[in-house]
Design a protein around this motif. Structure first.
Motif, short mmCIF file in Angstrom:
data_model
loop_
_atom_site.label_atom_id
_atom_site.label_comp_id
_atom_site.label_asym_id
_atom_site.label_seq_id
_atom_site.Cartn_x
_atom_site.Cartn_y
_atom_site.Cartn_z
N PHE A 750 0.26 -1.03 0.28
CA PHE A 750 0.13 0.21 -0.09
C PHE A 750 1.03 1.21 -0.36
N GLN A 751 1.94 0.66 0.54
CA GLN A 751 2.67 2.31 0.99
C GLN A 751 3.22 2.61 0.02
N GLY A 762 2.66 10.05 1.09
CA GLY A 762 3.12 9.20 2.12
C GLY A 762 1.93 8.36 2.73
N ALA A 763 1.55 7.55 3.00
CA ALA A 763 0.53 6.76 3.61
C ALA A 763 0.87 4.94 4.06
N HIS A 764 0.21 4.95 5.42
CA HIS A 764 0.36 3.82 5.84
C HIS A 764 -0.74 3.23 6.59
N ILE A 780 -7.10 3.88 8.38
CA ILE A 780 -5.74 3.93 6.99
C ILE A 780 -5.42 5.33 6.77
N MET A 781 -4.17 6.08 7.38
CA MET A 781 -4.04 6.96 7.16
C MET A 781 -3.22 7.84 5.90
N ALA A 782 -3.08 8.63 5.53
CA ALA A 782 -2.98 9.59 4.00
C ALA A 782 -2.09 10.87 4.41
#
Length: 896
Positions: A750-751, A762-764, A780-782
């Motif tokens: 996903f990253q 960035g995202a994780h 979901i952090m983006a």
């Protein structure tokens, strides 16, 4: 009853004689009434007939008036038909004269139209020939011009493409990656893997410790539950016994039994010794009470071998005299032997509840007294309260052990969570190292593949450029040799002018010819119409004559009918006079018969009244006799029942009851209510003892067997619960490990995909709300380029869609498949994001060997696909599948 029976018979005879005379009178009266009704109906019918004749006369006169009006209309209609027929005949003659001269005009117009058509056709043929020649020359020139322009553009495009490919290849050569960075990334991955193995060993040790503490906590909970259950059972029994004891207390004068304490085991003895006397209060204000007296100076001694009841019981002083004269023995046999030596006022009781009084009164030990039961309940209550204190202390001790086990389990779980956290951190570090290594390798692979692709593209571009230059030279040569068609264009203009003149003359001929044909057709239609109208008016004239004759006949018939109707009222008046006379005669006859019938009916009613009164008196006398006989029989049955009850209960005759009761004949009898209350009390006491349960031993054995079975099943259930808990723990441990591994893999993809789709940022993925992965939620952090890190719900619609695509493909890469179907996933994206999405699909197709089927309406997505499939409807209701290979189409276009 005999006298009333003879009177009723005489009244019945009189009533029957009067009833026999009544039917003939009724028949005479009915016959007279029927005759009167028949004459009355005939008279009423005369009035109806008069009204009918009057109505018929009025209707005939109205029809005569209507016939006169119809005759006038028929005469006027016949005159109109004659005049209209004359006008139509004159118009028909005029039209015939006009048609004789139209043939010559029609022939001349047809010849002029044929000549005009011939001139127009010849001129159009010449124009079409000249136009086709000019169009062929222009088409060749335009085609060559367009091809030359396309070839010039293609040559410029191929030249620019070759230069761009040369520039990109030079740039790739300057940015070639060093192989040493890949080796360093591989060493970092190996060291992180060792750290992960060590963290996993610590995690397994922590899980084993937690499992052991959970089992200890389970055992402590089970022990605490057992102790708590026992405490609850004792509390319930203590509460029930306390309620039973409280229910029989008298707040005003409490019974003496509540102030007595007896040693355990002697409750039945004390209950048999005192019985109902224990329910009497010691308060001297009560109507019935125990009075405290001084001890006797010369107390009688109990037989040797007995224990005075006063030594076994703690009681108020008012019972001192009574308790000293009661001896207690162990068995019934001892009581039977010692009962012979009792002095006056003494009694002996056994521990089982047997009683032997000095006057011979004996109660066997099988009889249970309420006082003994109450004393046993009081002792059991004291015993239960002692057991409750011990059970409360046991619950506290077990609770302390359980709290300690709970603390140990909590500490073990915290330790397990710490090791899990360490494992996650180590895995995260390992994943970062692996991602770095994969990124380095990917960059190297991409560099090499791009270099090969650029070389192939350069060769293709150079070949396309040379081919385009050769085709351009050929087309330019062909264009230079084509002639200019100026003379042909001037000839076309001249022919078009002549064609316009010929067409105008043709239109005039057409108009003249059509006008003559239309006028001829109108005259023919009018002649047919006139012939039809003449026939219609002639037929109507004949019908009018026939209608006049019919009206004359109807008028004559109506006049004759009116003459006949005028003569009928005189006949009806004579018939009415005759019927009036007959009605008066029949009315007098019917009245005479009705009077005779009324007198007979009155006599019959009198006879019926006399008969009813006689029968009523007779029925009352018989009823009184039956009641008297029933009372006598009932009294006999009551006496017989009383005698049977006396014999059943007392085994004697009723005449012996007074002697058995011991009553004095000279004294008054006791009150009935007091005696009944005493009997009721004795019956209740007997019923309180209850019946003997003959199946008590068998029921006890059955209950024991059920208890053993339940205990065995309980042990099996506890063992199954332990096994189930161990299995759940193992499944949870394995599930956590697998979930964390899959989560890390999906998060890594996903990253990577997020950065590729957004061109940066960035995202994780993050587990929330719990440290246990099986119970945690997913967030979901983006952070798109230029924005801070935030949750998915705070992003815009397009950003949310692109982030969701990154997550979708991340899950797909974790477990790839050979075919993937995407339905309208590019709908919320703009053109720039659609381009990134298509680029990602192309890269995944090359890397993962996956074929993508995309359902879309976006032009950019369709332009980037290898093949297009669509459905068209060339004919209504018939669908057809159409496919296009875009790569082959582009190749063909380049060749062209």
């Amino acid at each position: 009853v005999g006298e009333l029976t003879s009177l009723a018979s005489k009244a019945a005879t009189d009533q029957a004689a009067r009833a026999e005379a009544l039917p003939p009178l009724r028949r005479i009266e009915a016959s007279a009434a029927a005759e009167l009704h028949r004459i009355t109906v005939a008279r009423d019918n005369l009035a109806i007939e008069e009204q009918r004749i009057q109505d018929a006369t009025d209707q005939s006169r109205q029809r005569l008036e209507q016939i006169a009006k119809d005759r006038e209309r028929a005469i006027a209609f016949a005159a109109d038909a004659t005049s209209t027929s004359k006008k139509l005949s004159a118009e028909q003659g005029e039209i015939e004269i006009t048609r004789s001269a139209e043939t010559e005009e029609h022939t001349a117009a047809a010849e002029a139209l044929a000549a005009a058509n011939t001139q127009v056709e010849e001129t159009e043929t010449a124009l079409n020939t000249a136009t086709a020649l000019v169009a062929d020359i222009d088409a060749q020139r335009n085609g060559l011009t367009h091809r030359i322009g396309d070839l010039e553009q293609r040559l410029d495009r191929m030249t620019s493409r070759a230069e761009e490919i040369e520039r990109q290849r030079a740039e790739l050569d300057t940015h070639q990656q060093d192989n040493t960075t890949v080796d360093e990334a591989e060493r970092t991955v190996a060291s992180c893997a060792v750290a992960v193995e060590a963290a996993l060993d610590q995690q397994r040790e922590a899980e084993e410790t937690r499992t052991a503490t959970e089992q200890a906590l389970s055992r402590a909970n089970a022990a605490f539950q057992d102790a708590h259950t026992e405490l609850a059972r004792l509390k319930a029994e203590e509460t029930a016994i306390a309620k039973i004891l409280d229910a029989v207390e008298d707040d005003l004068w409490p019974p003496l039994i509540d102030a007595i304490t007896v040693k355990p085991g002697f409750e039945a003895a004390l209950g048999a010794a005192l019985g109902e006397d224990l329910n009497v209060p010691a308060d001297e204000a009560a109507p019935v009470h125990w009075r405290t007296l001084a001890p006797l100076s010369s107390a009688l001694t109990l037989p040797k071998g007995t224990i005075p009841m006063s030594e076994l019981v703690e009681a108020p002083p008012s019972l001192a005299r009574r308790l000293r004269q009661i001896g207690v023995v162990d068995t019934d046999d001892q009581g039977i032997l010692m009962a012979r030596s009792l002095a006056q006022g003494q009694r002996i009781v056994s521990r089982e509840g047997g009683l032997w009084r000095w006057d011979g009164y004996t109660v066997l030990s099988e009889a249970t007294t309420p006082a003994a039961v109450r004393l046993e309940q009081r002792n059991r209550l004291a015993e239960l309260r002692g057991m409750l204190d011990a059970a409360t202390e046991a619950v506290g001790e077990v609770g302390t052990v359980r709290d300690a086990a709970r603390e140990a389990e909590r500490a073990a779980r915290n330790a397990e969570q710490n090791t899990s956290r360490a494992v996650r951190e180590a895995l995260q570090t390992l994943n970062v190292a692996r991602e770095t290594l994969a990124s380095k390798k990917e960059q190297a692979t991409i560099h090499e593949s791009r270099l090969i692709a650029l070389n192939e593209a350069l060769e293709t571009a150079v070949a396309d450029r040379d081919e385009s230059a050769q085709n351009l030279s050929t087309q330019q040569t062909e264009l230079a040799h084509l002639p200019e068609p100026l003379a042909e264009r001037e000839n076309i203009i001249r022919i078009r002018t002549e064609l316009a003149k010929h067409r105008n003359y043709q239109v005039d001929c057409y108009s003249r010819h059509d006008q003559l044909e239309r006028l001829a057709q109108e005259r023919a239609n009018r002649l047919q119409s006139i012939a039809s109208e003449l026939q219609t008016w002639q037929r109507r004239n004949v019908e009018s004559a026939r209608q006049l004759e019919d009206l004359m006949e109807r008028e004559q018939a109506l006049k004759e009918e009116l003459t006949e109707l005028a003569a009928k009222p005189a006949e009806l008046d004579s018939r009415r006079q005759e019927l009036m006379s007959a009605v008066e005669t029949s009315e007098a006859k019917r009245k005479k018969a009705a009077d005779s019938l009324a007198e007979a009916e009155i006599a019959l009613r009198d006879g019926d009244q006399i008969l009813r009164e006689a029968e009523t008196a007779l029925a009352q006398a018989r009823e009184y006799r039956v009641r008297a006989e029933g009372s006598v029989d009932q009294a006999k049955q009551v006496c017989t029942g009383i005698a049977e009850r006396v014999a059943d209960r007392l085994s004697c005759r009723p005449v012996d009851l007074f002697e058995i009761s011991g009553l004095d004949a000279e004294k008054a009898l006791p009150e009935l209510e007091a005696t009944e209350r005493k009997v009721d009390r004795l019956i209740r006491e007997r019923e309180t003892m209850g019946p003997v349960n003959l199946r008590a031993r068998q029921e006890a054995e059955e209950l024991t067997e059920q208890i053993n079975t339940l205990n065995s099943e309980r042990d099996d259930l506890l063992e199954a619960i332990k096994k189930l808990r161990r299995g759940i723990s193992e499944l949870n441990r394995e599930g956590r490990a697998r979930l964390l591994a899959s989560f890390k893999e999906v998060d890594r993809h996903f990253q990577k995909l997020f950065v590729r789709l957004f061109g940066g940022g960035g995202a994780h993925l993050a587990l929330t709300e719990s440290d246990d992965p099986l119970e945690a939620g997913l967030e979901i952090m983006a952070s798109p380029p230029g924005k801070k890190l935030q949750v998915l719900s705070l992003l815009s619609g397009g950003e949310q869609a692109l982030t969701a695509l990154a997550l979708l493909f991340g899950v797909f890469l974790t477990n790839p498949a050979p075919i993937c179907v995407l339905d309208e996933v590019d709908a919320p994206l703009d053109d720039a994001n659609v381009d990134r999405f298509c680029t990602l699909l192309e890269e995944m197709t090359r890397e993962e060997k996956t074929r993508f089927l995309i359902i879309t309406h976006h032009r950019m997505t369709m332009a980037r696909m290898d093949r297009l499939f669509g459905v068209t409807m060339a004919e209504r209701g018939v669908s057809q599948l159409v496919s296009v290979d875009l790569q082959e189409a582009e190749l063909l276009r380049d060749i062209a």
